[in-house]
Design a protein around this motif. Structure first.
Motif: not given
Length: 241
Positions: A84, A106, A176-177, A180, A184, A207, A209
């Motif tokens: 991140g 996170e 987090p943008a 995201a 991934t 998520a 992925w």
């Protein structure tokens, strides 16, 4: 040709990627395998001040100084915590992120937050009793924990180095943008699996992925270099520059 940056996990160094690096390079890819500060051949740089933010600096500085773009970033184990913050600071340089048996945190979480409570307690005890209160000693028990067997055991064991406890306790602060927005993949190892990664895999699954599996232990790049290189090659091929 794709550009890969392969980042090792705790107690390791760029050396652990040697078999995968050679396989990817033979396929025409450009491959960087940095050693994070205090790890691998940079073990003499280990201090109490080395933490997660130090390693984010190491990684993003490499991308900037080498002027790398369209990077396929591959993070093993602990290095997943860098994802991140690195995606935020290296915005526009990363083409994909692959969590190779890596931890998923996170914003605001540290590595110990996503470990099972009993594992976190054991690490804290090791640091307190054998690590002078600031590092995790390179105990041979980790070879068993990570499923490292056969001829790899002595070869890997003599290369493991102390790991700064601050890397386990410093929260990953990031927006987090940017992460995201990047394609991934999560690659899980299954023989044996590692219970410490169950939460991270569940997050990857939730998520949406891309999910892959390699039937080996935690040190995928050493236990199954051909399979690891093949998966990474396929990740890059699916996301052309």
């Amino acid at each position: 040709m794709a550009t890969f940056v392969l980042v090792h996990g705790a107690m390791h160094g760029g050396w652990c990627w040697r078999p995968v690096r050679r396989l990817l390079a033979a396929r025409g890819h450009e491959v960087f395998t940095p050693s994070l500060r205090g790890q691998g051949e940079r073990r003499d740089e280990l201090t109490r001040e080395v933490g997660l933010s130090t390693h984010v600096d190491d990684l993003t500085s490499l991308l900037w100084y080498e002027d790398l773009g369209d990077v396929h970033l591959v993070l093993h184990s602990y290095a997943g915590v860098l994802a991140g913050p690195a995606a935020e600071r290296a915005r526009g340089r990363i083409a994909s992120v692959t969590f190779l048996g890596a931890f998923v945190t996170e914003p605001g979480e540290c590595l110990l937050d996503v470990e099972p409570p009993e594992v976190a307690r054991r690490y804290r005890q090791l640091v307190r009793e054998a690590g002078e209160g600031w590092y995790l000693p390179a105990d041979s028990g980790f070879l068993e924990q990570w499923g490292i067997t056969g001829d790899l055991r002595p070869w890997v064991g003599e290369r493991l180095v102390r790991f700064p406890f601050r890397c386990q306790t410093e929260p990953a602060a990031y927006d987090p943008a940017p992460l995201a927005a990047v394609p991934t993949t999560y690659v899980r190892h299954t023989q044996p699996p590692l219970a410490s990664l169950d939460l991270s895999f569940a997050r990857a699954e939730a998520a949406g992925w891309e999910l892959r599996e390699i039937p080996c232990g935690h040190a995928m790049m050493l236990a199954a270099p051909e399979a690891t290189a093949r998966v990474l090659d396929e990740v890059a091929a699916a996301r052309p520059e």
